[in-house]
Design an enzyme around this catalytic site. Structure first.
Site, PDB file in Angstrom:
ATOM      1  N   ASP A   1      -2.959   1.063   6.927  1.00 17.49           N
ATOM      2  CA  ASP A   1      -2.004   0.774   5.842  1.00 17.49           C
ATOM      3  C   ASP A   1      -1.557  -0.692   5.880  1.00 17.49           C
ATOM      4  OD1 ASP A   1      -1.307   3.845   5.165  1.00 17.49           O
ATOM      5  OD2 ASP A   1      -1.295   3.539   7.334  1.00 17.49           O
TER       6      ASP A   1
ATOM      7  N   GLU B   1      -1.000  -1.338  -4.900  1.00 19.04           N
ATOM      8  CA  GLU B   1      -2.244  -0.608  -5.151  1.00 19.04           C
ATOM      9  C   GLU B   1      -2.006   0.443  -6.222  1.00 19.04           C
ATOM     10  OE1 GLU B   1      -5.494   0.753  -2.214  1.00 19.04           O
ATOM     11  OE2 GLU B   1      -4.215   2.503  -2.526  1.00 19.04           O
TER      12      GLU B   1
ATOM     13  N   ASP C   1       0.897  -1.155   0.000  1.00 20.11           N
ATOM     14  CA  ASP C   1       0.000   0.000   0.000  1.00 20.11           C
ATOM     15  C   ASP C   1       0.937   1.207   0.000  1.00 20.11           C
ATOM     16  OD1 ASP C   1      -2.213   1.674   0.217  1.00 20.11           O
ATOM     17  OD2 ASP C   1      -2.194   1.592   2.402  1.00 20.11           O
TER      18      ASP C   1
END
Length: 195
Positions: free
Chosen positions: A144, A71, A10
């Site tokens: 996160d 991501e 992330d």
């Protein structure tokens, strides 16, 4: 049963979530490690990138994943945030390419759909499902960390989706993921994916 190991990222400059999971063909997922790499905003940009890159590299070398999942953020109002995400993503892509690892880029809606069955799920729902899928007593924190694990799980589950679709054995989450992918206008031709 053999498992597929994915390192999920992330990306973020202030906080970068990194999660590693092992996933079997039956979609059972096991936590290997999760961490959040933090860098202070007052640190020079190149030092922040080095710090995050060194930690991702350490985890790649320690856990030797079969693939990396990141991501993909395609829309964001805060240009500074987008730049930080793009810079960390570039570092991660470089480190994966150096090791010959396949990389999957997944949008937030794809990840949410894969984990919760709903492409507009909130962070709490994603965290709750990540904990459930991995059999954890608590939701990984901060968000996160849970997001990085969700990205890794999404990638591993997506890898099995074409076989499931061909055999007519899609789970509700896989069906939702495929619907989210279609509505986002993405396809395997749009990005490098694990075969």
């Amino acid at each position: 049963m053999a498992s597929f190991r994915v390192l999920g990222i992330d990306p973020g400059l202030t906080r970068c979530g990194v999660g590693i999971v092992d996933v079997t063909a039956s979609r059972a997922a096991t936590l290997v490690e999760v961490t959040v790499v933090r860098t202070p905003s007052g640190m020079a940009l190149e030092q922040r990138l080095l710090l995050v890159g060194d930690e991702i590299e350490r985890l790649l070398d320690l856990h030797r994943p079969d693939a990396v999942a990141i991501e993909r953020v395609f829309a964001q109002h805060n240009v500074r945030t987008v730049m930080g995400v793009a810079q960390i993503s570039g570092v991660a892509l470089h480190l994966a390419a150096k090791r010959g690892l396949p990389v999957g880029l997944h949008t937030p809606s794809e990840v949410k759909a894969a984990i919760t069955g709903y492409g507009a799920a909130d962070k709490k729902q994603v965290g709750t499902m990540v904990a459930r899928v991995l059999g954890l007593a608590e939701v990984p924190k901060p968000a996160d960390a849970a997001d990085a694990l969700a990205i890794a799980i999404c990638h591993a589950w997506r890898r099995g989706a074409p076989v499931a679709a061909a055999t007519g054995t899609l789970t509700p989450a896989q069906a939702a993921w495929l619907a989210a992918e279609r509505s986002a206008g993405t396809s395997a031709a749009d990005r490098r994916l694990t075969p």
